[in-house]
Enzyme design. Structure first.
Site, PDB file in Angstrom:
ATOM      1  N   LYS A  35      54.151  38.814  39.984  1.00  0.00           N
ATOM      2  CA  LYS A  35      54.218  37.940  38.093  1.00  0.00           C
ATOM      3  C   LYS A  35      53.779  39.166  37.727  1.00  0.00           C
ATOM      4  O   LYS A  35      53.741  40.248  36.450  1.00  0.00           O
ATOM      5  CB  LYS A  35      53.545  36.612  37.323  1.00  0.00           C
ATOM      6  CG  LYS A  35      54.557  35.715  38.007  1.00  0.00           C
ATOM      7  CD  LYS A  35      54.136  34.572  37.429  1.00  0.00           C
ATOM      8  CE  LYS A  35      52.515  34.459  36.934  1.00  0.00           C
ATOM      9  NZ  LYS A  35      52.086  33.839  38.606  1.00  0.00           N
TER      10      LYS A  35
ATOM     11  N   ARG B 123      51.480  27.621  30.491  1.00  0.00           N
ATOM     12  CA  ARG B 123      51.121  27.038  32.416  1.00  0.00           C
ATOM     13  C   ARG B 123      51.626  24.944  31.811  1.00  0.00           C
ATOM     14  O   ARG B 123      51.566  24.506  33.467  1.00  0.00           O
ATOM     15  CB  ARG B 123      50.021  27.814  32.778  1.00  0.00           C
ATOM     16  CG  ARG B 123      49.789  28.648  33.716  1.00  0.00           C
ATOM     17  CD  ARG B 123      48.238  28.288  34.189  1.00  0.00           C
ATOM     18  NE  ARG B 123      48.373  28.691  35.356  1.00  0.00           N
ATOM     19  CZ  ARG B 123      47.668  30.316  35.684  1.00  0.00           C
ATOM     20  NH1 ARG B 123      48.283  30.849  34.478  1.00  0.00           N
ATOM     21  NH2 ARG B 123      47.911  30.724  36.798  1.00  0.00           N
TER      22      ARG B 123
ATOM     23  N   ARG C 233      45.886  40.211  48.815  1.00  0.00           N
ATOM     24  CA  ARG C 233      46.146  41.157  47.255  1.00  0.00           C
ATOM     25  C   ARG C 233      44.769  41.601  46.879  1.00  0.00           C
ATOM     26  O   ARG C 233      43.636  41.057  46.979  1.00  0.00           O
ATOM     27  CB  ARG C 233      46.303  40.578  46.344  1.00  0.00           C
ATOM     28  CG  ARG C 233      45.896  39.497  45.317  1.00  0.00           C
ATOM     29  CD  ARG C 233      47.165  38.591  44.948  1.00  0.00           C
ATOM     30  NE  ARG C 233      46.351  37.751  44.006  1.00  0.00           N
ATOM     31  CZ  ARG C 233      47.249  36.760  43.503  1.00  0.00           C
ATOM     32  NH1 ARG C 233      48.363  36.885  43.024  1.00  0.00           N
ATOM     33  NH2 ARG C 233      46.544  35.678  41.570  1.00  0.00           N
TER      34      ARG C 233
ATOM     35  N   ARG D  10      38.929  42.257  43.906  1.00  0.00           N
ATOM     36  CA  ARG D  10      39.592  41.402  44.992  1.00  0.00           C
ATOM     37  C   ARG D  10      39.428  40.456  44.042  1.00  0.00           C
ATOM     38  O   ARG D  10      38.170  40.371  43.040  1.00  0.00           O
ATOM     39  CB  ARG D  10      39.101  41.070  46.102  1.00  0.00           C
ATOM     40  CG  ARG D  10      40.291  42.441  47.267  1.00  0.00           C
ATOM     41  CD  ARG D  10      39.447  41.902  48.283  1.00  0.00           C
ATOM     42  NE  ARG D  10      39.854  43.176  49.085  1.00  0.00           N
ATOM     43  CZ  ARG D  10      41.231  43.448  50.067  1.00  0.00           C
ATOM     44  NH1 ARG D  10      41.788  42.264  49.578  1.00  0.00           N
ATOM     45  NH2 ARG D  10      41.101  44.477  50.609  1.00  0.00           N
TER      46      ARG D  10
ATOM     47  N   ARG E  78      45.484  25.667  43.357  1.00  0.00           N
ATOM     48  CA  ARG E  78      46.687  26.605  42.599  1.00  0.00           C
ATOM     49  C   ARG E  78      47.403  26.107  42.918  1.00  0.00           C
ATOM     50  O   ARG E  78      48.315  26.340  41.500  1.00  0.00           O
ATOM     51  CB  ARG E  78      45.593  27.859  42.663  1.00  0.00           C
ATOM     52  CG  ARG E  78      44.486  28.574  41.540  1.00  0.00           C
ATOM     53  CD  ARG E  78      43.943  29.664  42.261  1.00  0.00           C
ATOM     54  NE  ARG E  78      44.895  30.929  41.685  1.00  0.00           N
ATOM     55  CZ  ARG E  78      44.876  31.663  42.759  1.00  0.00           C
ATOM     56  NH1 ARG E  78      43.859  32.175  43.059  1.00  0.00           N
ATOM     57  NH2 ARG E  78      45.378  32.538  41.983  1.00  0.00           N
TER      58      ARG E  78
END
Ligand code: AMP
Length: 218
Positions: free
Chosen positions: A13, A89, A128, A161, A173
Site C-alpha cells: 500500500k 481498519r 522491508r 526500518r 497484525r
C-alpha cells in the site's frame, strides 16, 4: 479523486501510495505514519498508541479517528484528492469516515484491495525498509535502490526500518487484519466501489492495474 487502499500489512500500500502521489498529485494519508509521528513526538495520542502498536493491535477507534479527521480537516481546498493508506481498519472507522465526508460534500471514488497471502506477507515484511526522507519503500529481497544506499525518489541516503516489523508482531497484525479489517471488503463491495487486485503480481503490474482503476474513476 479520493482513494482508499485496503490490504494487509506488507501488501504494498505504501509503495503504491507513493506512485499515486507522483502520478495524480494526490496526498497520501497514512494513519500508521500519523501514529508513528505521535509516538516519536511523545504526544498524548502517541503515549496511548504506543503499546497497541508495539503489540500489533489496533489503536482504539476514537484515538485514530481524532488524528485522521484532524488531518483531513486541515487539507487545502485546492488539493486534487487523497489516498487513505491503512485507514479505515474497522467498520466503525469506515462508517464515521462516510459521515465526515458527507458533511464536506466529498466522496470516496474507489476502494482498492491489494490481496496477498500471509506467507508471502511475512517474507516481504522481514526485508522491508523505507527512505527516512520521502517514505519510498524498498526491500532487501525484492527491491533495492538502483544506486546502493541512495533513494531512487529523492536522493536521500538515510533509511529506516519499523520496530513492529518483527515476526511476532507481524503475526498479530495479520490476525487483526483478518478479524477486524477484512469485513470492510464486503462493506465497500456493498457500496459498489470495490476493486480487488492480485498483490502478488510484479510491482509494475499492480501499479498498472491501480493506474487503470484511478483513470477509470476520474
Ligand atoms: P501501519 O503502518 O498501517 O501498518 O500501522 C501500524 C500500526 O498502527 C498498526 O499495527 C496499528 O497498531 C496502528 N494503526 C494504524 N492505522 C490504524 C487504524 N486505522 N486503526 C487502528 N490502528 C491503526
Amino acid at each position: 479523486m479520493n482513494i482508499i487502499l485496503l490490504g494487509p500489512p506488507g501488501a504494498g500500500k505504501g509503495t503504491q501510495s507513493k506512485y499515486l502521489e507522483d502520478r495524480f498529485h494526490l496526498k497520501q494519508l497514512s494513519s500508521g505514519d500519523m501514529l508513528r509521528h505521535a509516538v516519536t513526538t511523545g504526544s498524548e495520542v502517541g503515549l496511548v498508541a504506543k503499546t497497541y502498536m508495539e503489540s500489533g493491535k489496533l489503536v482504539p477507534d476514537d484515538v485514530v479517528l481524532g488524528v485522521v479527521f484532524e488531518t483531513i480537516d486541515a487539507l487545502p481546498e485546492n488539493l486534487p484528492g487523497f489516498i487513505l493508506d491503512g485507514f479505515p481498519r474497522t467498520i466503525q472507522q469506515a462508517s464515521e469516515l462516510d459521515d465526515l465526508l458527507e458533511g464536506k460534500n466529498k466522496t470516496i471514488d474507489a476502494v482498492i484491495v491489494v490481496d496477498v497471502n500471509d506467507d508471502q506477507l511475512i517474507k516481504r515484511i522481514a526485508g522491508r525498509f523505507t527512505c527516512a526522507n520521502c517514505g519510498e519503500s524498498y526491500n532487501d529481497f525484492f527491491r533495492l535502490p538502483k544506486t546502493e544506499s541512495v533513494c531512487d525518489r529523492c536522493g536521500s541516503t538515510a533509511f529506516k526500518r519499523r520496530s513492529d516489523d518483527n515476526p511476532e508482531t507481524v503475526r498479530a497484525r495479520l490476525e487483526v487484519y483478518h478479524k477486524q479489517t477484512k469485513p470492510l471488503v464486503d462493506y465497500y463491495r456493498g457500496k459498489g466501489k470495490l476493486h480487488v487486485i492480485d498483490g502478488e503480481l510484479p510491482i509494475e503490474d499492480v501499479t498498472r492495474r491501480i493506474n487503470e482503476i484511478v483513470e477509470g474513476a476520474r
